[in-house]
Every structure is written in structure tokens, then in C-alpha cells.
Motif scaffolding. Structure first.
Motif, PDB file in Angstrom:
ATOM      1  N   GLY A  81       0.788  -1.221   0.000  1.00  0.00           N
ATOM      2  CA  GLY A  81       0.000   0.000   0.000  1.00  0.00           C
ATOM      3  C   GLY A  81       0.820   1.270   0.000  1.00  0.00           C
ATOM      4  O   GLY A  81       0.295   2.360   0.287  1.00  0.00           O
ATOM      5  N   LEU A  82       2.111   1.180  -0.338  1.00  0.00           N
ATOM      6  CA  LEU A  82       2.976   2.353  -0.365  1.00  0.00           C
ATOM      7  C   LEU A  82       2.992   2.967  -1.765  1.00  0.00           C
ATOM      8  O   LEU A  82       2.950   2.248  -2.764  1.00  0.00           O
ATOM      9  CB  LEU A  82       4.397   1.966   0.058  1.00  0.00           C
ATOM     10  CG  LEU A  82       4.513   1.396   1.476  1.00  0.00           C
ATOM     11  CD1 LEU A  82       5.894   0.802   1.704  1.00  0.00           C
ATOM     12  CD2 LEU A  82       4.212   2.478   2.521  1.00  0.00           C
ATOM     13  N   PHE A  83       3.061   4.279  -1.838  1.00  0.00           N
ATOM     14  CA  PHE A  83       3.066   4.987  -3.115  1.00  0.00           C
ATOM     15  C   PHE A  83       4.430   4.763  -3.772  1.00  0.00           C
ATOM     16  O   PHE A  83       5.432   5.343  -3.368  1.00  0.00           O
ATOM     17  CB  PHE A  83       2.798   6.467  -2.891  1.00  0.00           C
ATOM     18  CG  PHE A  83       2.541   7.240  -4.156  1.00  0.00           C
ATOM     19  CD1 PHE A  83       1.276   7.271  -4.714  1.00  0.00           C
ATOM     20  CD2 PHE A  83       3.561   7.929  -4.780  1.00  0.00           C
ATOM     21  CE1 PHE A  83       1.031   7.987  -5.879  1.00  0.00           C
ATOM     22  CE2 PHE A  83       3.331   8.642  -5.941  1.00  0.00           C
ATOM     23  CZ  PHE A  83       2.060   8.665  -6.496  1.00  0.00           C
ATOM     24  N   THR A  84       4.441   3.915  -4.783  1.00  0.00           N
ATOM     25  CA  THR A  84       5.703   3.408  -5.333  1.00  0.00           C
ATOM     26  C   THR A  84       5.741   3.580  -6.838  1.00  0.00           C
ATOM     27  O   THR A  84       4.725   3.418  -7.524  1.00  0.00           O
ATOM     28  CB  THR A  84       5.861   1.911  -4.988  1.00  0.00           C
ATOM     29  OG1 THR A  84       5.779   1.750  -3.570  1.00  0.00           O
ATOM     30  CG2 THR A  84       7.203   1.380  -5.482  1.00  0.00           C
ATOM     31  N   GLY A  85       6.919   3.901  -7.351  1.00  0.00           N
ATOM     32  CA  GLY A  85       7.089   4.014  -8.787  1.00  0.00           C
ATOM     33  C   GLY A  85       8.519   3.757  -9.199  1.00  0.00           C
ATOM     34  O   GLY A  85       9.365   3.368  -8.399  1.00  0.00           O
ATOM     35  N   ALA A 128       3.356  -0.383 -10.078  1.00  0.00           N
ATOM     36  CA  ALA A 128       3.838   0.983  -9.901  1.00  0.00           C
ATOM     37  C   ALA A 128       2.713   1.985 -10.141  1.00  0.00           C
ATOM     38  O   ALA A 128       1.856   1.780 -11.002  1.00  0.00           O
ATOM     39  CB  ALA A 128       4.996   1.258 -10.855  1.00  0.00           C
ATOM     40  N   ARG A 129       2.756   3.081  -9.394  1.00  0.00           N
ATOM     41  CA  ARG A 129       1.793   4.163  -9.589  1.00  0.00           C
ATOM     42  C   ARG A 129       2.309   5.185 -10.596  1.00  0.00           C
ATOM     43  O   ARG A 129       1.520   5.897 -11.208  1.00  0.00           O
ATOM     44  CB  ARG A 129       1.513   4.864  -8.255  1.00  0.00           C
ATOM     45  CG  ARG A 129       0.798   4.000  -7.216  1.00  0.00           C
ATOM     46  CD  ARG A 129      -0.683   3.882  -7.518  1.00  0.00           C
ATOM     47  NE  ARG A 129      -1.319   5.175  -7.688  1.00  0.00           N
ATOM     48  CZ  ARG A 129      -1.728   5.953  -6.680  1.00  0.00           C
ATOM     49  NH1 ARG A 129      -1.563   5.553  -5.421  1.00  0.00           N
ATOM     50  NH2 ARG A 129      -2.315   7.115  -6.921  1.00  0.00           N
ATOM     51  N   PHE A 130       3.622   5.288 -10.713  1.00  0.00           N
ATOM     52  CA  PHE A 130       4.200   6.304 -11.595  1.00  0.00           C
ATOM     53  C   PHE A 130       5.513   5.788 -12.164  1.00  0.00           C
ATOM     54  O   PHE A 130       6.106   4.824 -11.673  1.00  0.00           O
ATOM     55  CB  PHE A 130       4.446   7.613 -10.831  1.00  0.00           C
ATOM     56  CG  PHE A 130       5.491   7.514  -9.748  1.00  0.00           C
ATOM     57  CD1 PHE A 130       6.838   7.756 -10.014  1.00  0.00           C
ATOM     58  CD2 PHE A 130       5.135   7.187  -8.446  1.00  0.00           C
ATOM     59  CE1 PHE A 130       7.793   7.664  -9.018  1.00  0.00           C
ATOM     60  CE2 PHE A 130       6.086   7.089  -7.435  1.00  0.00           C
ATOM     61  CZ  PHE A 130       7.418   7.332  -7.723  1.00  0.00           C
TER      62      PHE A 130
END
Length: 295
Positions: free
Chosen positions: A172-176, A205-207
Motif C-alpha cells: 500500500g505504499l506509493f511506489t514508482g 507501480a503508480r508512476f
């Protein structure tokens, strides 16, 4: 492990334009990943014997005291000049304990790394996420493990890094992914770039933030060109660089506009963010007025 003196660890950034970070924190000096293109080798940074990792003396005490004096929590970047997850970190745990201080004093964090050791600290990163932004940025310049073994010889393979992206995302961590540099003549085909985009999306990945080309400064340039001749003999890569770029600092990828168009189109299809402002906004969503202060 050799320790070097330090007066300050948590330094205020001039702007928050780079991933919305307010401060920079580097606990180590030098890096042992051996990446042939690393900008931090440049003479201007004055890091002698760059391939030797040295820890900063009294780093944790300095970080504690500096965070205690901050009047407003912010987001702290780490990994700008040296990887916070070098092999020595597995035993020293300086980064892990620094993250515990970041959590204790209510700050957020933006980590840049080429190591899958970052997954060890998922527990602390989730605690930080409960009160402040967390961005995990894993550098992947190619999905070709064999090529990476030449140009990033002592870093974990791209396959391992992408698995780390998957585990961080699952937590659940914002990762890219940082797709930088993209080395001219080696990594700057449309196929190579899109493979990284596809694998990043598959990993959750989000980004994906790109640098379609590389930089070359004095010191870095000589090291890089010599490495090209050693690793790719008979291909004349060093001469091709000199003919195309000379002593320029910015060295864009071949057909950079075509690459950009293909990259952005694929990111759009897969729902990946790639614009810095959008990445910052998404990473800070839900954390009070931080987005407003950035814009």
C-alpha cells in the motif's frame, strides 16, 4: 566501515519541485553499485574514491537533533548522492533507524534506491504513511539483466528491483520507477523504454518518471567513456558519444521526441503517472494542505 565527519545531515531544499521534498538526507558518502554513468562521480561533488562507501559519523544523533529543531514537518528525500540501501546497510541499519526518527518526529520520506533491501523497512514506511507522505522510487534503466550486469555491475538486478516495486506496492505504499538515465546507443530504443514501462505497470507501480538521456560532467565523462570501451570493445561507443555530444552536459537520447511520444502514450494506456506535478499531488493527497503549499 570507515566513518567521515559531518556537521549536518538533514539539509533544506531550495524548492519542493523534486517530488515535493522539503529536505535532503544522505547518511552515506560514496556508492559501491559501480554504475558506470553515475553523475555523483563528477569532479564538482569532490567525492574521492567514489566506489568506497563511508558512513557519516554521528549521523543518527545529528538527524535527531535537526528534526527536533524543525518547526514544521515536511518530506525528506534520501538517495540523491548515495544509495541509502548499499550492502553495508543490511548490518549497520543506519537508514532503518533514521526512518524511525523520521516517523517519530512526524516527517514524510521520499526514497530513491537501486536495491531491493528497501522492502526490509516496509513496516516503518507504513507507520510513516499513516501521518505523512511516503514515496518509494526504484531506479530501473533497463529490464535486460545481462546489460544491467555490465553498466550497473554491483547493484541488484532489474528483476529483483521490480520485485521490490511489487512488494512495496502490495504493502500500500506509493511506489514508482525512476527511468533514468536512458543511455544513448544502449537503452534508448522505443522497445527498451516500453519494456520498462510495461514491467513497472505489471509490478503495480503508480508512476514512472523518465530522464530520456543522460548527463556528463568532467570526471564522470572520462570514467563513463573509458567504461564503454572496456565493456563494449570494438563498437566505438566512446567515439560515437564524442561525435554526437562533445563536452555537453546534457546528452539527450536519440530520437528523443519519438521516445517521449511512445512513452507517454503507453503510460496513458496503463494508467501510470509521469508528470512531476501529478506525481507530487497524488503522493500528498489526503495529507492536509501540502498540495496547496507546493502549488
Amino acid at each position: 566501515m570507515e566513518y567521515v565527519p559531518a556537521k549536518h545531515i538533514v539539509l533544506r531544499n531550495k524548492s519542493t519541485a523534486w517530488f515535493g521534498t522539503d529536505h535532503t538526507m544522505n547518511l552515506y558518502r560514496g556508492c559501491c553499485h559501480g554504475c558506470i554513468y553515475c553523475d555523483s562521480r563528477s569532479d564538482c561533488y569532490r567525492v574521492g574514491d567514489f566506489d568506497t562507501v563511508r558512513a557519516k559519523a554521528n549521523a543518527l544523533e545529528l538527524i535527531r537533533d535537526e528534526l527536533r529543531r524543525k518547526t514544521r514537518p515536511g518530506v525528506i528525500a534520501t538517495g540523491s548522492m548515495s544509495d541509502p540501501y548499499n550492502p553495508f546497510e543490511a548490518q549497520l541499519e543506519l537508514t532503518r533507524r533514521a526512518l524511525q526518527l523520521v516517523d517519530a518526529y512526524g516527517f514524510g520520506v521520499a526514497i530513491a534506491t537501486k536495491s531491493d533491501l528497501v522492502v526490509r523497512d516496509i513496516d516503518i514506511l507504513r507507520f510513516i504513511r499513516d501521518h505523512s507522505p511516503v514515496l518509494c522510487k526504484v531506479t530501473v534503466t533497463t529490464t535486460d539483466d545481462a546489460l544491467a550486469a555490465k553498466i550497473e555491475p554491483r547493484a541488484p538486478s532489474p528483476s529483483r528491483r521490480l520485485e521490490a516495486v511489487a512488494r512495496l506496492s502490495e504493502a500500500g505504499l506509493f511506489t514508482g520507477v525512476l527511468l533514468m538515465p536512458v543511455l544513448p546507443f544502449l537503452e534508448d530504443s522505443v522497445e527498451s523504454v516500453l519494456r520498462v514501462v510495461d514491467r513497472a505497470a505489471e509490478a503495480g507501480a503508480r508512476f514512472i518518471y523518465p530522464g530520456l538521456g543522460m548527463t556528463m560532467r568532467p570526471g564522470q565523462r572520462e570514467h563513463y567513456l573509458a567504461a564503454l570501451e572496456r565493456l563494449f570493445p570494438g563498437q566505438g561507443l566512446g567515439e560515437r558519444y564524442l561525435r554526437r555530444y562533445g563536452d555537453r552536459y546534457r546528452c539527450p537520447a536519440q530520437n528523443v521526441r519519438r521516445l517521449w511520444d511512445a512513452f507517454t502514450a503507453r503510460c496513458g494506456q496503463l494508467g501510470l503517472l509521469y508528470d512531476m506535478g501529478h506525481i507530487i499531488s497524488a503522493s500528498q493527497k489526503g495529507y492536509g494542505d501540502r498540495q496547496l503549499s507546493f502549488f
